[in-house]
Scaffold this motif. Structure first.
Motif, mmCIF file in Angstrom:
data_model
loop_
_atom_site.group_PDB
_atom_site.id
_atom_site.type_symbol
_atom_site.label_atom_id
_atom_site.label_comp_id
_atom_site.label_asym_id
_atom_site.label_seq_id
_atom_site.Cartn_x
_atom_site.Cartn_y
_atom_site.Cartn_z
ATOM 1 N N HIS A 1 -6.247 8.217 3.503
ATOM 2 C CA HIS A 1 -7.327 8.226 4.491
ATOM 3 C C HIS A 1 -7.717 6.780 4.786
ATOM 4 O O HIS A 1 -7.751 5.940 3.890
ATOM 5 C CB HIS A 1 -8.546 8.991 3.985
ATOM 6 N N LEU A 2 -8.011 6.518 6.048
ATOM 7 C CA LEU A 2 -8.299 5.149 6.470
ATOM 8 C C LEU A 2 -9.703 5.043 7.049
ATOM 9 O O LEU A 2 -10.070 5.787 7.961
ATOM 10 C CB LEU A 2 -7.271 4.709 7.518
ATOM 11 N N ASN A 3 -10.487 4.125 6.512
ATOM 12 C CA ASN A 3 -11.773 3.751 7.104
ATOM 13 C C ASN A 3 -11.529 2.500 7.945
ATOM 14 O O ASN A 3 -11.322 1.413 7.399
ATOM 15 C CB ASN A 3 -12.809 3.455 6.015
ATOM 16 N N GLN A 4 -11.522 2.667 9.252
ATOM 17 C CA GLN A 4 -11.248 1.543 10.148
ATOM 18 C C GLN A 4 -12.553 1.070 10.775
ATOM 19 O O GLN A 4 -13.202 1.807 11.520
ATOM 20 C CB GLN A 4 -10.261 1.944 11.244
ATOM 21 N N THR B 1 0.825 -1.211 0.000
ATOM 22 C CA THR B 1 0.000 0.000 0.000
ATOM 23 C C THR B 1 0.860 1.262 0.000
ATOM 24 O O THR B 1 0.614 2.207 -0.755
ATOM 25 C CB THR B 1 -0.935 -0.009 1.221
ATOM 26 N N MET C 1 1.849 1.612 9.561
ATOM 27 C CA MET C 1 0.675 2.485 9.619
ATOM 28 C C MET C 1 1.100 3.953 9.553
ATOM 29 O O MET C 1 0.453 4.773 8.892
ATOM 30 C CB MET C 1 -0.108 2.217 10.906
ATOM 31 N N VAL D 1 -8.094 3.621 2.287
ATOM 32 C CA VAL D 1 -7.864 2.242 2.733
ATOM 33 C C VAL D 1 -8.993 1.860 3.687
ATOM 34 O O VAL D 1 -9.385 2.658 4.542
ATOM 35 C CB VAL D 1 -6.507 2.123 3.458
ATOM 36 N N THR D 2 -9.520 0.659 3.521
ATOM 37 C CA THR D 2 -10.548 0.153 4.432
ATOM 38 C C THR D 2 -10.013 -1.091 5.122
ATOM 39 O O THR D 2 -9.447 -1.975 4.473
ATOM 40 C CB THR D 2 -11.846 -0.189 3.674
ATOM 41 N N MET D 3 -10.192 -1.140 6.450
ATOM 42 C CA MET D 3 -9.658 -2.262 7.221
ATOM 43 C C MET D 3 -10.712 -2.768 8.203
ATOM 44 O O MET D 3 -11.356 -1.977 8.892
ATOM 45 C CB MET D 3 -8.397 -1.836 7.986
ATOM 46 N N SER E 1 -6.736 -1.637 -0.128
ATOM 47 C CA SER E 1 -6.233 -0.327 -0.554
ATOM 48 C C SER E 1 -6.351 -0.265 -2.073
ATOM 49 O O SER E 1 -6.872 -1.190 -2.701
ATOM 50 C CB SER E 1 -4.777 -0.148 -0.115
ATOM 51 N N ILE F 1 -8.329 9.288 10.063
ATOM 52 C CA ILE F 1 -9.007 8.007 10.265
ATOM 53 C C ILE F 1 -10.479 8.235 10.581
ATOM 54 O O ILE F 1 -10.827 9.083 11.404
ATOM 55 C CB ILE F 1 -8.341 7.210 11.400
ATOM 56 N N LYS G 1 -8.782 -6.255 4.382
ATOM 57 C CA LYS G 1 -8.075 -4.979 4.299
ATOM 58 C C LYS G 1 -7.855 -4.684 2.821
ATOM 59 O O LYS G 1 -7.314 -5.518 2.093
ATOM 60 C CB LYS G 1 -6.745 -5.041 5.052
#
Length: 576
Positions: A291-294, A248, A282, A257-259, A341, A321, A339
């Motif tokens: 940007h991360l969608n956690q 990634t 990270m 990114v979605t995790m 990306s 996040i 996960k």
């Protein structure tokens, strides 16, 4: 035999002076004198009692070796006038009971016929029940009345350390709970307290320095990874995580990114080397600007849930996040892992209880990534925000939220690390700001904010209850840790300190404010619960954890499990 008689017998048998015993036990000569005369009897579980037993045992080491701490304690407890109820243990177990079972405190107070404020003081250790036997009986009776469904009894049995077969009827529940309340047990750590304290102490600026975040260079060397790879077991799962992060970070894609993972966390957390590499990966991802969608799995044990959230504290502070959660209990048979990306997708599965036999699949195939991206989007669409995060760029949104909420019904509570800004008059604030050499423009901004806060609070108090817990600090404590104005609402990270005289003036104003507003309740704590946090609670609606600096940030939490845990959090009373 009475306690005073037993104490005097010990002193005579080991031939010690009052001064010698006081020095070793940590109690004053006046207190010891009252114990010896029978004027007072110490309480089980207090520092005074434990210190007395320890002091006698230490002196007896060379004179009466068979006189151990345990024996002294046991003989004191058997004295006719000694109350053998361990009040501190009862308090701790009572708090554990409320937190673990998500007890509705208002309903419990009505049932046991105790005022809510009295129960609050019992929970934080500033007050004891007048009748310990009656109190523990009433609480046990309430639990027996409340906990009736099979799922509730399963949770209760886990807490009490017994089987569900032992609490099949109300009578058994009552008896078991009552015994448990005063029974010594290995205390689990206060996970919500640990989480809040780490949030309080966390300094993003220091963290950036430690990991040298500002010096990180996102590499551009191509990462040699086959178009797909399969991994087996926990160790290879860790490898797959790191490979996903590398793929990634090293790609040109700037897609979000979605995790998501509901895999157990504790085994992963034990591996310090992996944790360090994962955190670095990270950090590199965030440094790249992704940007991360956690999507958090909240349907874990509470300890595991908090362990997971703790590891995300530094990353939440970046504002990059968006945390989510899925409602309802997830599949209890399989563990899942996804996960995604713009350059790689990692998926996996394992049977619950057999994490070590799991299988994980990493792919860089565009066609497969497109498939997993769609799955990730659908997952986010089904998720709910775990919390709203407000940084300085969302100041207007934060103010709008708080203003609109002021019309809504429900009790408000706050746990504050300093005095509430809205109880200070304008002249005192101007004096404090001027002494701190704050610019005219900033002074105007702060005074306007303080006035807006006051108007909002007064509006709430017209029809609703607001309860503030504030710290009362001594002059010596103030000298060590000066109190500051609470300005996180305008994201002011400058410490604007009180003088001690200004602090005392503001405290007097706060007491006057309470006296003139019947719906405003003031609770006083002997020490600040935190240095850098304020907790605002709109009961059964949301809690807001506000960090004053490094960085100034606000977390509005609505998830019932996490919200309830913070609502039930009672800051410990710190012995001075």
């Amino acid at each position: 035999m009475k306690f005073c008689e037993k104490l005097n017998e010990y002193i005579a048998s080991i031939s010690c002076t009052a001064k010698e015993l006081c020095a070793l036990s940590g109690i004053s000569e006046a207190t010891l004198s009252r114990y010896r005369s029978g004027e007072r009897v110490p309480e089980l579980g207090t520092k005074g009692f434990d210190g007395l037993c320890t002091g006698i045992a230490q002196i007896a080491e060379s004179k009466a070796p068979n006189l151990t701490y345990e024996k002294i304690k046991e003989e004191f407890c058997s004295c006719s006038d000694f109350d053998s109820t361990d009040k501190e243990l009862l308090r701790k177990n009572f708090n554990t009971l409320i937190s673990a079972l998500s007890i509705n405190i208002n309903r419990m107070c009505r049932y046991i016929n105790y005022d809510v404020s009295t129960v609050f003081r019992i929970r934080n250790g500033t007050r004891n029940p007048a009748d310990f036997e009656g109190f523990s009986s009433a609480v046990a009776s309430f639990i027996a009345e409340e906990m009736k469904s099979p799922s509730e009894l399963t949770v209760l049995a886990e807490l009490l350390g017994c089987s569900t077969n032992e609490i099949t009827d109300q009578s058994a529940v009552y008896t078991t709970v009552k015994k448990w309340l005063v029974k010594e047990k290995q205390q689990k750590p206060d996970t919500i307290g640990v989480f809040l304290n780490r949030l309080d102490e966390f300094n993003l600026n220091e963290y950036i320095k430690v990991i040298k975040f500002d010096e990180l260079k996102v590499p551009t060397v191509p990462f040699q990874l086959p178009s797909s790879r399969t991994y087996f077991g926990i160790e290879e799962m860790k490898e797959s995580e790191l490979d996903f992060l590398k793929a990634t970070v090293l790609s040109k894609s700037m897609s979000p990114v979605t995790m998501y993972s509901d895999m157990p966390l504790k085994e992963m957390a034990k591996d310090a080397d992996f944790s360090k590499k994962w955190m670095f990966g990270m950090a590199m991802m965030l440094k790249k600007g992704l940007h991360l969608n956690q999507i958090h799995n909240i349907d874990r044990s509470f300890d595991e849930m908090m362990l997971g959230l703790e590891s995300w504290i530094p990353m939440y502070m970046t504002g990059q996040i968006s945390p989510y959660y899925l409602k309802g209990i997830q599949d209890g048979v399989f563990h899942h892992f996804l996960k995604v990306s713009g350059s790689a997708a990692l998926t996996g599965e394992a049977i619950a209880g057999y994490h070590s036999d799991g299988k994980y699949y990493l792919t860089k195939s565009r066609k497969e990534i497109a498939y997993y991206e769609k799955r990730a989007q659908e997952l986010v669409a089904n998720a709910y925000p775990l919390m709203e995060i407000y940084r300085s760029d969302k100041e207007n949104e934060l103010n709008a939220f708080l203003l609109s909420d002021s019309d809504k019904p429900g009790k408000r509570r706050s746990i504050l690390s300093t005095l509430p800004l809205y109880t200070a008059d304008r002249e005192l604030l101007k004096q404090i700001l001027k002494r701190n050499k704050i610019s005219e423009e900033r002074q105007k901004n702060i005074l306007e904010y303080a006035e807006a806060r006051k108007l909002r609070v007064i509006k709430i108090l017209e029809t609703k209850i607001l309860e503030d817990e504030i710290p009362i600090v001594t002059k010596d404590e103030f000298a060590a840790h000066p109190q500051v104005l609470e300005l996180s609402g305008i994201f002011c990270e400058t410490d604007i300190t009180y003088s001690y005289e200004e602090y005392m003036s503001h405290l007097a104003m706060t007491e006057e404010f309470a006296a003139s507003h019947s719906n405003y309740k003031l609770l006083k704590a002997s020490t600040p619960a935190f240095r850098n946090l304020q907790i605002l609670i709109h009961e059964d609606q949301w809690v807001m954890v506000s960090k004053s600096k490094a960085p100034a940030i606000h977390f509005v939490i609505r998830h019932p499990k996490l919200r309830k845990a913070i609502e039930n959090f009672i800051p410990p009373v710190i012995d001075k």
